[in-house]
Design an enzyme around this catalytic site. Structure first.
Site, short mmCIF file in Angstrom:
data_model
loop_
_atom_site.label_atom_id
_atom_site.label_comp_id
_atom_site.label_asym_id
_atom_site.label_seq_id
_atom_site.Cartn_x
_atom_site.Cartn_y
_atom_site.Cartn_z
N LYS A 49 0.83 -1.20 -0.12
CA LYS A 49 0.10 0.15 -0.02
C LYS A 49 0.91 1.34 -0.04
O LYS A 49 0.47 2.21 -0.53
CB LYS A 49 -0.95 -0.02 1.37
CG LYS A 49 -1.86 -1.23 1.45
CD LYS A 49 -2.54 -1.67 0.08
CE LYS A 49 -3.45 -2.84 0.23
NZ LYS A 49 -4.30 -3.33 -0.78
N TYR A 265 -12.94 -14.16 1.59
CA TYR A 265 -11.75 -13.04 2.27
C TYR A 265 -11.55 -13.61 3.62
O TYR A 265 -12.47 -13.19 4.41
CB TYR A 265 -12.51 -11.75 2.00
CG TYR A 265 -11.44 -10.79 2.31
CD1 TYR A 265 -10.20 -10.35 1.58
CD2 TYR A 265 -11.62 -10.05 3.56
CE1 TYR A 265 -9.31 -9.51 2.08
CE2 TYR A 265 -10.46 -9.10 3.85
CZ TYR A 265 -9.54 -8.77 2.97
OH TYR A 265 -8.61 -8.05 3.64
N TYR A 291 -3.76 -12.33 2.32
CA TYR A 291 -3.20 -12.09 1.01
C TYR A 291 -2.28 -12.97 0.60
O TYR A 291 -2.39 -14.07 -0.36
CB TYR A 291 -2.73 -10.80 0.81
CG TYR A 291 -3.76 -9.86 1.11
CD1 TYR A 291 -4.47 -9.36 0.10
CD2 TYR A 291 -4.22 -9.25 2.32
CE1 TYR A 291 -5.42 -8.07 -0.08
CE2 TYR A 291 -5.18 -8.38 2.50
CZ TYR A 291 -5.92 -7.88 1.37
OH TYR A 291 -6.99 -6.96 1.58
#
Length: 332
Positions: A49, A265, A291
């Site tokens: 990010k 998720y 992830y």
């Protein structure tokens, strides 16, 4: 492709290294596997990010914002790094967190919840799993409240995944090509998590904009292909257009595998647990359970099935997130 016209802050400590995973490659008996270490970049334990935030926070500052608002899951790496960027710039930061499992939010939990407190989030609003709410609308409500107080908020979308944020991974594509050239290692595939799509789409747009045919393989960690492929393609098109790429990105360049998502998720899979253990015990590298663990599980399984072959070079993009490991001790 011209990225110089976009304002940009500097949150990375330079190009992130690429390392060969020699032991894992030997055990799997397939391609030579390399890893790009975006997990060790910059501040607050790093992660992908930061590349997006370099562009987004520069835009926020140019607009005179005094507060960043963003959203994510209860162990959001994006929220952690947005908060860290705000601290570095002397801004306030407010977070909207959404539970995926009822009752799973614990403000005293370890992992990123600990870091939200330590870094000093001004406000954390939690949406319970049993409540239907649009996080975008929730962020807008926080921004309106701040405006009434004479403050100016800048809203950063989920994962920082808009056309401006994804420029960070268009720039990363150039970085990878430069490292490939200098090391004389040509990568046959780049394997990346595919979630809010900024990383995946940015890479696609970046490689396409520099006339590279390096295929990007996305491993879905958020949703199935019936939605993910369109999400990635639409954003990649917008990134390419904003960056001045006039040729149309072929739709078939979006390659996603959704078999490794599991039940949804952030919900664990056996393959993810195996992958996290393998990287830790063979290479001394920590993955995260949401992830990179699932993405590496996909790479491992695709190698075992012969999708990736001997003689090829495969680059795995480590997007970070290892603080979430400490909130999932029961799995390991």
């Amino acid at each position: 492709m011209n990225l110089n016209r976009f304002p940009r802050r500097e949150y990375l400590s330079g190009p992130t290294p690429i390392e060969k995973l020699s032991r894992l490659s030997e055990v799997l008996g397939g391609p030579d596997i390399y890893i790009k270490r975006d997990d060790i970049s910059g501040m607050a334990l790093g992660g992908n990010k930061l590349r997006k935030l370099e562009f987004l926070v520069a835009d926020a500052l140019s607009q005179g914002a005094d507060t960043l608002i963003t959203c994510g899951a209860i162990q959001s790496n994006h929220c952690r790094l947005t908060l860290a960027a705000a601290v570095k710039e002397g801004l306030k930061c407010q977070l909207v967190l959404k539970e995926n499992v009822p009752g799973s939010y614990n403000p005293q939990a370890s992992g990123n919840n600990l870091l939200f407190n330590l870094l000093g989030a001004e406000k954390v609003k939690v949406i319970p799993a049993d409540k239907k709410a649009d996080m975008g609308l929730e962020m807008q409500e926080l921004a309106r409240t701040l405006a009434a107080e004479g403050r100016k908020a800048y809203i950063i979308p989920l994962g920082g995944s808009n056309a401006l944020g994804a420029m960070g991974y268009a720039a990363c594509a150039l970085e990878i090509l430069c490292q490939s050239w200098s090391s004389r290692v040509n990568f046959d595939y780049i394997v990346s998590p595919s979630a809010s799509s900024g990383t995946h789409a940015g890479l696609l747009a970046g490689f396409w904009g520099m006339s590279s045919d390096a295929p990007v393989i996305g491993i879905n960690v958020l949703q199935k292909n019936d939605r993910q492929k369109d999400l990635v393609y639409d954003l990649a098109q917008r990134v390419a257009a904003e960056a001045g790429v006039h040729a149309t990105l072929p739709r078939e360049s979006v390659v996603c595998f959704d078999e490794y998502l599991g039940e949804g998720y952030s919900l664990p899979t056996a393959g993810m647990v195996e992958a996290v253990r393998m990287l830790a015990s063979m290479e001394g590298i920590l993955l995260d359970p949401v992830y990179t663990g699932k993405t590496m599980a996909g790479l491992i399984d695709l190698t075992r099935k012969g999708f990736f072959k001997q003689g090829q070079n495969v680059l795995f993009l480590h997007t970070g997130g290892s603080p979430a490991l400490f909130s999932a001790t029961a799995l390991f």
